[in-house]
Enzyme design. Structure first.
Site, short mmCIF file in Angstrom:
data_model
loop_
_atom_site.label_atom_id
_atom_site.label_comp_id
_atom_site.label_asym_id
_atom_site.label_seq_id
_atom_site.Cartn_x
_atom_site.Cartn_y
_atom_site.Cartn_z
N SER A 143 1.91 -10.45 6.87
CA SER A 143 0.91 -9.46 7.25
C SER A 143 0.04 -9.08 6.06
CB SER A 143 1.65 -8.21 7.78
OG SER A 143 0.74 -7.21 8.18
N TYR A 199 8.46 6.69 -0.31
CA TYR A 199 7.34 5.79 -0.64
C TYR A 199 6.75 6.09 -2.03
CZ TYR A 199 3.20 2.92 -0.38
OH TYR A 199 2.22 1.98 -0.66
P1 NAI Z 1 1.78 -4.73 5.84
O1 NAI Z 1 2.66 -3.81 6.57
O2 NAI Z 1 0.65 -5.36 6.56
O3 NAI Z 1 2.64 -5.90 5.16
C1 NAI Z 1 3.87 -5.67 4.53
C2 NAI Z 1 4.76 -6.88 4.71
O4 NAI Z 1 6.01 -6.66 4.03
C3 NAI Z 1 5.08 -7.14 6.19
O5 NAI Z 1 4.75 -8.46 6.56
C4 NAI Z 1 6.57 -6.87 6.25
O6 NAI Z 1 7.26 -7.65 7.23
C5 NAI Z 1 7.02 -7.21 4.84
N1 NAI Z 1 8.34 -6.64 4.60
C6 NAI Z 1 8.77 -5.39 4.94
N2 NAI Z 1 10.08 -5.26 4.70
C7 NAI Z 1 10.50 -6.43 4.20
C8 NAI Z 1 11.77 -6.91 3.79
N3 NAI Z 1 12.88 -6.16 3.89
N4 NAI Z 1 11.86 -8.17 3.31
C9 NAI Z 1 10.76 -8.97 3.27
N5 NAI Z 1 9.54 -8.57 3.65
C10 NAI Z 1 9.41 -7.32 4.13
O7 NAI Z 1 1.20 -3.90 4.62
P2 NAI Z 1 0.21 -4.31 3.41
O8 NAI Z 1 -0.91 -3.36 3.41
O9 NAI Z 1 -0.08 -5.75 3.40
O10 NAI Z 1 1.14 -3.93 2.18
C11 NAI Z 1 1.41 -4.80 1.12
C12 NAI Z 1 1.76 -3.98 -0.10
O11 NAI Z 1 0.63 -3.20 -0.46
C13 NAI Z 1 2.91 -3.00 0.11
O12 NAI Z 1 3.76 -3.05 -1.01
C14 NAI Z 1 2.20 -1.66 0.21
O13 NAI Z 1 3.02 -0.60 -0.21
C15 NAI Z 1 1.04 -1.88 -0.72
N6 NAI Z 1 -0.06 -0.95 -0.49
C16 NAI Z 1 -0.75 -0.97 0.69
C17 NAI Z 1 -1.75 -0.04 0.91
C18 NAI Z 1 -2.52 0.00 2.20
O14 NAI Z 1 -3.20 0.99 2.46
N7 NAI Z 1 -2.46 -1.03 3.03
C19 NAI Z 1 -2.09 0.98 -0.10
C20 NAI Z 1 -1.33 0.89 -1.32
C21 NAI Z 1 -0.35 -0.04 -1.48
#
Ligand code: NAI
Length: 256
Positions: free
Chosen positions: A11, A153
């Site tokens: 994702s 978080y």
């Molecule tokens: P998202 O929810 O689209 O993707 C996160 C991915 O991590 C998902 O595919 C999920 O299945 C995977 N994941 C969750 N638990 C897991 C586990 N136990 N083992 C393996 N994979 C796992 O979110 P996004 O936006 O792509 O987030 C990516 C990073 O960016 C995260 O670390 C998030 O905290 C960070 N971030 C995102 C922001 C936003 O507004 N989208 C803002 C600041 C930081």
């Protein structure tokens, strides 16, 4: 060619990072707890929330990697245990286990968050929790330190920012010539943003977005992650790159 391991590829930012790395000619190995919809690269289904899950992922990796992009993360809406486990302790365990396979001059990039900038305000707690080695019993840790679910978080990202600085100087990474950096996004249009809205409220998220004119996209973040992975970033180590359209600067500018 170069080989990059990207977590969270099912994702958002992880998916875009993997796609872009592939377009740039890298061999990509993706990791996620969920199957990606249109996987075009090698994929390992694995769970970063437990020591056993991390070990299972590591057992399937090749012996040599150029970079590790730690992108997988949880929003906190599943509770503090899973959130601290995936966003920090699992990420750290994977990084430590993978380090011996990363070539000299390679890199680790941790996707942190603007939510992680508070580490200075909670320094003693952050130092204590970063100082615990291995993959602790996070439930026991949360109980011992009286940590609340809603702290999960921001705390996980505070620990990640602090550890990134420290890791750059740990022999495990430094003596192998492995750089360790972070990239900290502000609001980015991915599925997790809906969860942040539920936790933080729309007003808070919209005010951040208004400051910089729009939310970021995964395509805004991926190039920064890959730059920090690249040889072009060879003199950048232990830093936290704001990838937020100027949000952090705007907030700081108000108090400076
Ligand atoms: P998202 O929810 O689209 O993707 C996160 C991915 O991590 C998902 O595919 C999920 O299945 C995977 N994941 C969750 N638990 C897991 C586990 N136990 N083992 C393996 N994979 C796992 O979110 P996004 O936006 O792509 O987030 C990516 C990073 O960016 C995260 O670390 C998030 O905290 C960070 N971030 C995102 C922001 C936003 O507004 N989208 C803002 C600041 C930081």
């Amino acid at each position: 060619g170069k080989t990059i391991l990207v977590t969270g590829v099912a994702s958002g930012i992880g998916a875009r990072t993997a796609e872009l790395a592939g377009q740039m000619g890298a061999d990509v190995i993706g990791v996620d707890v969920r199957e990606p919809a249109g996987a075009t690269t090698a994929f390992i289904k694995g769970d970063l929330s437990t020591a056993a899950g991390v070990a299972d992922i590591v057992a399937q990796l090749p012996s040599r990697l150029d970079a590790l992009a730690n992108v997988a993360g949880l929003s906190g809406n599943t509770g503090i245990v899973s959130t601290l486990s995936v966003n920090f302790y699992g990420l750290r365990a994977l990084s430590e286990a993978v380090a011996p396979r990363i070539r000299e001059g390679g890199a680790i990039v941790n996707v942190a968050s603007i939510a992680g900038y508070g580490w200075r305000a909670h320094l003693e707690r952050a130092k204590t929790l970063v100082g615990i080695e291995g993959f602790p019993d996070v439930g026991a840790l949360a109980a011992e330190h009286g940590l609340k679910d809603e702290e999960g978080y921001p705390l996980s990202k505070e620990l990640l920012v602090l550890w990134t600085m420290r890791a750059a100087h740990l022999p495990l990474f430094r003596d192998r010539g492995i750089r360790v950096n972070a990239a900290s996004p502000g609001p980015v249009e991915t599925p997790i943003l809906k969860q942040f809205r539920a936790v933080l409220g729309d007003a808070r998220v919209d005010s951040d977005i208004t400051r910089v004119g729009r939310a970021g996209t995964a395509a805004d973040i991926a190039p920064a992650v890959l730059f920090l992975c690249s040889d072009g970033a060879r003199w950048i180590n232990g830093t936290n790159l704001a990838t937020d359209g100027g949000l952090e600067a705007s907030i700081n500018a108000e108090v400076l």
